[in-house]
Design an enzyme around this catalytic site. Sequence first.
Site, PDB file in Angstrom:
ATOM      1  CB  SER A 186       3.572 -12.540  11.241  1.00 34.66           C
ATOM      2  OG  SER A 186       3.956 -12.768   9.900  1.00 34.66           O
ATOM      3  CB  CYS A 213       6.779  -3.877 -19.083  1.00 36.48           C
ATOM      4  SG  CYS A 213       6.525  -4.532 -20.752  1.00 36.48           S
ATOM      5  N   GLY A 258       4.559  -4.359  13.383  1.00 37.15           N
ATOM      6  CA  GLY A 258       3.409  -4.966  12.703  1.00 37.15           C
ATOM      7  C   GLY A 258       3.752  -6.014  11.670  1.00 37.15           C
ATOM      8  CG  ASP A 304      -0.267   0.093   2.547  1.00 39.84           C
ATOM      9  OD1 ASP A 304       0.572   1.005   2.724  1.00 39.84           O
ATOM     10  OD2 ASP A 304      -0.570  -0.715   3.452  1.00 39.84           O
ATOM     11  CG  HIS A 316       7.662  -7.768   0.168  1.00 39.74           C
ATOM     12  ND1 HIS A 316       7.080  -8.267   1.312  1.00 39.74           N
ATOM     13  CD2 HIS A 316       8.896  -8.334   0.100  1.00 39.74           C
ATOM     14  CE1 HIS A 316       7.934  -9.094   1.919  1.00 39.74           C
ATOM     15  NE2 HIS A 316       9.039  -9.142   1.206  1.00 39.74           N
TER      16      HIS A 316
HETATM   17  P1  OAD Z   1       1.268 -10.705   8.539  1.00 41.58           P
HETATM   18  O1  OAD Z   1      -0.189 -10.679   8.220  1.00 41.58           O
HETATM   19  O2  OAD Z   1       1.989 -12.003   8.421  1.00 41.58           O
HETATM   20  O3  OAD Z   1       1.528 -10.184  10.017  1.00 41.58           O
HETATM   21  C1  OAD Z   1       0.940  -9.010  10.492  1.00 41.58           C
HETATM   22  C2  OAD Z   1       1.325  -8.847  11.950  1.00 41.58           C
HETATM   23  O4  OAD Z   1       0.777  -7.627  12.398  1.00 41.58           O
HETATM   24  C3  OAD Z   1       0.808  -9.954  12.878  1.00 41.58           C
HETATM   25  O5  OAD Z   1       1.869 -10.396  13.733  1.00 41.58           O
HETATM   26  C4  OAD Z   1      -0.289  -9.265  13.691  1.00 41.58           C
HETATM   27  O6  OAD Z   1      -0.355  -9.731  15.028  1.00 41.58           O
HETATM   28  C5  OAD Z   1       0.203  -7.823  13.675  1.00 41.58           C
HETATM   29  N1  OAD Z   1      -0.871  -6.835  13.833  1.00 41.58           N
HETATM   30  C6  OAD Z   1      -2.164  -6.901  13.429  1.00 41.58           C
HETATM   31  N2  OAD Z   1      -2.822  -5.780  13.747  1.00 41.58           N
HETATM   32  C7  OAD Z   1      -1.935  -4.964  14.353  1.00 41.58           C
HETATM   33  C8  OAD Z   1      -2.011  -3.661  14.934  1.00 41.58           C
HETATM   34  N3  OAD Z   1      -3.141  -2.955  14.939  1.00 41.58           N
HETATM   35  N4  OAD Z   1      -0.902  -3.137  15.495  1.00 41.58           N
HETATM   36  C9  OAD Z   1       0.277  -3.835  15.510  1.00 41.58           C
HETATM   37  N5  OAD Z   1       0.404  -5.074  14.988  1.00 41.58           N
HETATM   38  C10 OAD Z   1      -0.681  -5.632  14.416  1.00 41.58           C
HETATM   39  O7  OAD Z   1       1.963  -9.575   7.621  1.00 41.58           O
HETATM   40  P2  OAD Z   1       3.492  -9.355   7.260  1.00 41.58           P
HETATM   41  O8  OAD Z   1       4.374  -9.777   8.378  1.00 41.58           O
HETATM   42  O9  OAD Z   1       3.609  -7.960   6.767  1.00 41.58           O
HETATM   43  O10 OAD Z   1       4.586 -10.594   1.110  1.00 41.58           O
HETATM   44  O11 OAD Z   1       3.681 -10.338   6.038  1.00 41.58           O
HETATM   45  C11 OAD Z   1       4.917 -10.378   5.401  1.00 41.58           C
HETATM   46  C12 OAD Z   1       4.733 -10.672   3.940  1.00 41.58           C
HETATM   47  O12 OAD Z   1       3.974 -11.856   3.756  1.00 41.58           O
HETATM   48  C13 OAD Z   1       3.954  -9.630   3.179  1.00 41.58           C
HETATM   49  O13 OAD Z   1       4.713  -8.520   2.786  1.00 41.58           O
HETATM   50  C14 OAD Z   1       3.493 -10.395   1.997  1.00 41.58           C
HETATM   51  C15 OAD Z   1       3.062 -11.664   2.655  1.00 41.58           C
HETATM   52  O14 OAD Z   1       3.082 -12.768   1.885  1.00 41.58           O
HETATM   53  C16 OAD Z   1       4.368 -10.524  -0.200  1.00 41.58           C
HETATM   54  O15 OAD Z   1       3.309 -10.243  -0.706  1.00 41.58           O
HETATM   55  C17 OAD Z   1       5.593 -10.813  -0.996  1.00 41.58           C
END
Ligand code: OAD
Length: 236
Positions: free
Chosen positions: A180, A119, A178, A96, A111
């Site tokens: 995982s 392209c 934020g 985003d 990412h």
């Molecule tokens: P995740 O969905 O795996 O993790 C999001 C984390 O944010 C979790 O640990 C939640 O507990 C936490 N969370 C949720 N709400 C929150 C809040 N209000 N405040 C603080 N923390 C909060 O997302 P990512 O770790 O970003 O890659 O995922 C990593 C990558 O996996 C993404 O960039 C994407 C995905 O596949 C690609 O698309 C290449």
Amino acid sequence: MRAAGFQSIVVLTGAGISAESGVPTFRGPDGLWEGHRVEDVATPQAFRRDPALVQAFYDARRAALARVAPNPAHAALARLDAQWQGDLLIVTQNVDDLHERAGAARMVHMHGELKSALCLACGERQPAPETLSDGPACARCGAHGRLRPDIVWFGEMPYHMDRIEAALAVCDLFVSIGTSGAVYPAAGFVQGARHYGAHTLEINLDPSEGTHFFDEARHGRAGELVPLWVDELLQG
Ligand code: OAD
């Protein structure tokens, strides 16, 4: 946290920082991303198998950006960017545009970005039109139907890794917000930063998979904890 004495900061953000803006995280309780398994919409294989599904999926995510706005966590990082005199690099895994809409400038999208298209004919990255499903022409080479979402899918190389590695090697504070900690290489940044001697802080709703790698962890909502942390740092 020792607030004073830091010179160089790397902040890693993930889907959790945008959750309070209404952007769904990837690994929700149902394990699905907007109704899809991540592997069905976020791999080159998925795109080859069903390009229409993948294009429609990202077209919908791109359209949804118009219905969300930065939250206090994005605003706090933009404030940090504006006021921090030392080095700063905000590395986001998010596709985003909420960090830049909040005003952050010292940042990279490792990412890719929903608002960018890539392209397949000539490799040019370019601003994405509203939809890619209808096969628009590449702005550079003119090929039709060869633009794909400029998103780093599983198995592909993240962007800006040289710059990120260089920043991790010299930072004295690494903060992960934020995320995982499930996806590498981003999940390994904390160990890299620690190796070079940085203080490491996790801010996340709940303990991440790599929470034990951090010197310090603060668990709760990013929209509350990040502004507090930025205040602490700027006042220190
Ligand atoms: P995740 O969905 O795996 O993790 C999001 C984390 O944010 C979790 O640990 C939640 O507990 C936490 N969370 C949720 N709400 C929150 C809040 N209000 N405040 C603080 N923390 C909060 O997302 P990512 O770790 O970003 O890659 O995922 C990593 C990558 O996996 C993404 O960039 C994407 C995905 O596949 C690609 O698309 C290449």
